[in-house]
Design a protein around this motif. Structure first.
Motif, PDB file in Angstrom:
ATOM      1  N   ALA A   1       0.912  -1.767   0.097  1.00 43.42           N
ATOM      2  CA  ALA A   1      -0.577  -0.068  -0.420  1.00 43.42           C
ATOM      3  C   ALA A   1       0.764   1.050   0.330  1.00 43.42           C
ATOM      4  N   GLU A   2      -0.117   2.339  -0.891  1.00 47.55           N
ATOM      5  CA  GLU A   2       0.608   3.596  -0.306  1.00 47.55           C
ATOM      6  C   GLU A   2       1.554   3.922   0.685  1.00 47.55           C
ATOM      7  N   GLY A   3       2.772   4.387   1.520  1.00 44.46           N
ATOM      8  CA  GLY A   3       3.429   4.345   2.553  1.00 44.46           C
ATOM      9  C   GLY A   3       4.101   3.320   3.277  1.00 44.46           C
ATOM     10  N   ASP A   4       4.332   2.410   2.598  1.00 46.38           N
ATOM     11  CA  ASP A   4       5.035   1.139   3.743  1.00 46.38           C
ATOM     12  C   ASP A   4       6.275   1.633   3.100  1.00 46.38           C
ATOM     13  N   CYS A   5       6.957   2.161   1.448  1.00 47.65           N
ATOM     14  CA  CYS A   5       8.452   2.258   1.670  1.00 47.65           C
ATOM     15  C   CYS A   5       8.937   3.392   0.782  1.00 47.65           C
ATOM     16  N   TYR A   6      10.303   3.547   0.580  1.00 48.27           N
ATOM     17  CA  TYR A   6      10.163   4.705  -1.272  1.00 48.27           C
ATOM     18  C   TYR A   6      11.524   3.413  -1.800  1.00 48.27           C
ATOM     19  N   ASN A   7      11.394   3.581  -3.217  1.00 50.66           N
ATOM     20  CA  ASN A   7      12.415   2.893  -3.553  1.00 50.66           C
ATOM     21  C   ASN A   7      12.625   3.603  -5.102  1.00 50.66           C
ATOM     22  N   ARG A   8      13.859   2.665  -6.240  1.00 52.68           N
ATOM     23  CA  ARG A   8      13.984   3.742  -6.796  1.00 52.68           C
ATOM     24  C   ARG A   8      13.336   3.847  -8.780  1.00 52.68           C
ATOM     25  N   GLU A   9      12.905   4.673  -8.677  1.00 52.31           N
ATOM     26  CA  GLU A   9      12.463   5.053  -9.865  1.00 52.31           C
ATOM     27  C   GLU A   9      12.626   5.798 -10.685  1.00 52.31           C
ATOM     28  N   HIS A  10      12.774   5.327 -12.115  1.00 52.19           N
ATOM     29  CA  HIS A  10      13.779   5.329 -13.289  1.00 52.19           C
ATOM     30  C   HIS A  10      12.435   6.185 -14.451  1.00 52.19           C
ATOM     31  N   ILE A  11      12.481   7.508 -13.977  1.00 46.46           N
ATOM     32  CA  ILE A  11      11.843   8.289 -14.756  1.00 46.46           C
ATOM     33  C   ILE A  11      11.647   8.092 -15.996  1.00 46.46           C
ATOM     34  N   VAL A  12      12.897   7.243 -16.469  1.00 47.65           N
ATOM     35  CA  VAL A  12      12.709   6.936 -17.806  1.00 47.65           C
ATOM     36  C   VAL A  12      12.340   5.389 -17.671  1.00 47.65           C
ATOM     37  N   PRO A  13      11.914   4.229 -17.794  1.00 49.02           N
ATOM     38  CA  PRO A  13      11.818   2.936 -17.474  1.00 49.02           C
ATOM     39  C   PRO A  13      13.160   2.384 -18.024  1.00 49.02           C
ATOM     40  N   GLN A  14      14.099   1.711 -16.911  1.00 45.36           N
ATOM     41  CA  GLN A  14      14.870   1.229 -17.272  1.00 45.36           C
ATOM     42  C   GLN A  14      14.501  -0.126 -18.341  1.00 45.36           C
TER      43      GLN A  14
END
Length: 595
Positions: free
Chosen positions: A104-117
């Motif tokens: 769910a939202e708020g569980d944790c943050y990760n690494r978002e590739h704005i241009v998908p890897q």
């Protein structure tokens, strides 16, 4: 509006803002424009670029992705949860709330590739370039998936700060897109422009993802470029971006030139195309093929100087649906009722056409049957044993269900069965089926789609699904299969994992299908299903019927018989394949089945 003055922000976080634009960093750019300027910038931001690896991003976020511009509390600055004008729905502490797993939202943050890897095969240094990889909420990152960024029309998912996933209304593209809130539209645009500059010589080897171009210049597909240019103007460079650009230079030794020099964007790509021209009206709208609860519509396409993105369909002056093509079936109508229809075309800029001509059609009388016949709530499915996929079998209400390539740990209303590359099949059920209802929801990643529903091996309809939990079941009406039946729900999209819940159906056990004519006389077809390609009809005044037409369920006319009952009450069918069909006479329409 930014809540903290830029000068105050700079003073407060002076411990890592000492890295301003180095003297001479952009030497050699004066007087350059277009592709030449873009290539010069590529050389500048490539020189000195230090790759600290994918794992190094977590360390980089200690200085690059901290909030010293809004709450000013040093929590992670997440563009998918930050609320610029009020309290954030939640906050992440650096390191402590690093993903991990999430649901769910708020569980944790990760690494978002704005241009998908996935577009560059997870290759380095792209995979670890912090200039376009943000610390964002894991759940929202997963919902964004690898969709391009654009303007959303019909929304299928909204994050707690208002970021949206849904159908694009960006000019020139009608697929699924993700739209950040206004505060970060320019941030996203400038990160993508950085990417197609830094890696311009490699773009020809990357996948497009419906966003990247296949050449160094302009580097993006036309629709995406135009949208990003508009966002770059709409949301100018913010103090938060400047802080991040300076911290990125300390960490990685290169910069985003479009944050340092916003004027470079127009010098290279020009201004976004502004579309103020409305489409022409759609023409030749036709309403036909009525059933007791649906009517088919088709029309000639409107024209536009840029392109049509969709048609709003109105029923009795009320907006019913929006479609991208030039035909649709309007369902959920009342029987024996006249309806008026018109459509309005829209382009990507939101310009709307005049309304089309009005088409009028009347639904057919309601059909027999309809008592509740069976339900499956999936509350008795096997207890989840991990997250693997396997064949699941259980019995409920004297019906045995088999789900292949399935897991049992997901929910919709309650417990749900989740199908990956398989199907859900019942044992033999008595009583036939008139209508069938079921809920479906996309789980994890993937794209919206539809499940296929079969009765006795014949496809009778589809059940659409998105990642949003459905508030009501989707109903397939007028299936009208009598006798013993087997229900099968198939997931035809490889890789999509679709949860199914609240399955129910009504009986259809009569031997014939009784319709009511305008003068209330009975009309019966038998046997149903048809035997030996001979369809018999019983009713009043048969000899006065001047024409009979046979359609398949897509509305395609199969056969026309003039004066069908002049000499007998039998129609000899001409080699119809197995399936459901409609017999339509002067004032009566009814379904029959060929086995």
């Amino acid at each position: 509006m930014k809540r903290i003055l830029f000068s105050f922000v700079l003073a407060f976080v002076s411990f890592y803002t000492f890295a301003q634009i180095p003297a001479g960093y952009y030497d050699g750019t004066t007087g350059l424009t277009g592709a030449t300027l873009k290539s010069k910038l590529k050389t500048i931001i490539t020189n000195g670029h230090e790759d600290h690896g994918y794992g190094g991003l977590w360390t980089g976020y200690q200085t690059t992705d901290r909030d010293y511009s809004y709450e000013n509390d040093g929590t992670i600055l997440d563009i998918y949860s930050e609320n610029p004008t009020a309290a954030d729905p939640y906050n992440f502490n650096y390191g402590t709330n690093q993903c991990g797993t999430y649901s769910a939202e708020g569980d944790c943050y990760n690494r978002e590739h704005i241009v998908p890897q996935s577009l560059f095969n997870e290759a380095f240094p792209m995979k670890s370039d912090i200039n376009f990889i943000r610390a964002t909420d894991g759940k929202v990152n997963g919902m964004r998936s690898n969709y391009p960024f654009g303007k959303v029309g019909t929304t299928s998912y909204t994050s707690l700060n208002g970021s949206k996933l849904g159908t694009s209304v960006s000019q020139g593209y009608s697929g699924i897109v993700f739209e950040p809130i206004d505060e970060f539209k320019g941030d996203v645009a400038r990160m993508i422009l950085y990417f197609v500059t830094r890696y311009e010589t490699q773009l020809s080897g990357f996948s497009s993802g419906n966003m990247l171009g296949g050449s160094a210049f302009p580097g993006l597909q036309a629709w995406e470029l135009n949208q990003l240019l508009a966002w770059n103007i709409q949301d100018p460079v913010s103090p938060a971006e400047v802080l991040r650009n300076n911290a990125t230079y300390v960490y990685q030794k290169n910069r985003n030139p479009y944050i340092d020099h916003p004027e470079y964007v127009a010098l290279i790509w020009g201004a976004p195309v502004v579309d103020n021209e409305a489409p022409t009206a759609a023409t030749n709208l036709v309403a036909n093929n009525p059933t007791s609860n649906s009517i088919s519509l088709s029309w000639t396409a409107a024209t536009d100087n840029i392109g049509i993105t969709g048609y709003d369909v109105y029923v009795d002056n009320v907006l019913n649906t929006t479609v991208s093509g030039t035909s649709t079936v309007v369902s959920g109508l009342s029987s024996s009722t006249a309806y008026n229809f018109y459509v309005i075309a829209r382009d990507g800029a939101g310009n709307s056409s005049p309304q089309s001509n009005i088409a009028t059609e009347t639904t057919l009388p309601g059909q027999s049957g309809g008592t509740s016949c069976g339900t499956e709530t999936f509350e008795t499915i096997p207890t989840a044993s991990g997250t693997g996929y396997a064949t699941q079998t259980w019995t409920n209400n004297n019906i045995t269900w088999v789900a292949t390539d399935a897991r049992t740990d997901q929910t919709i209303s309650g417990k749900a069965i989740t199908i990956r590359n398989g199907n859900l099949t019942s044992s033999t059920v008595s009583g036939g089926i008139q209508n069938l209802s079921v809920k479906a929801q996309l789980k994890f990643t993937g794209s919206a789609g539809s499940l296929n529903v079969q009765v006795n091996g014949v496809t009778v309809g589809t059940i659409p699904y998105t990642s949003s939990a459905p508030t009501a079941a989707t109903t397939i009406n007028n299936i009208n299969v009598s006798g013993n039946v087997v229900i099968k729900i198939i997931n035809p999209i490889t890789g999509n994992r679709v949860a199914i819940d609240d399955l129910s159906w009504t009986c259809y056990s009569t031997l014939g299908t009784i319709e009511t004519t305008k003068n209330q006389s009975s009309f019966v077809v038998y046997p149903n299903p048809v035997k030996n390609n001979e369809l018999y009809v019983k009713g009043d005044h048969l000899s006065k019927i001047t024409k009979a037409e046979i359609y398949d369920l897509s509305g395609k006319l199969i056969e026309v018989i003039i004066n069908p009952f002049k000499n007998s009450n039998k129609i000899q069918l001409k080699g119809l394949t197995k399936g459901n069909y409609i017999l339509k006479t002067d004032n009566i329409s009814t379904k029959f089945i060929v086995e």
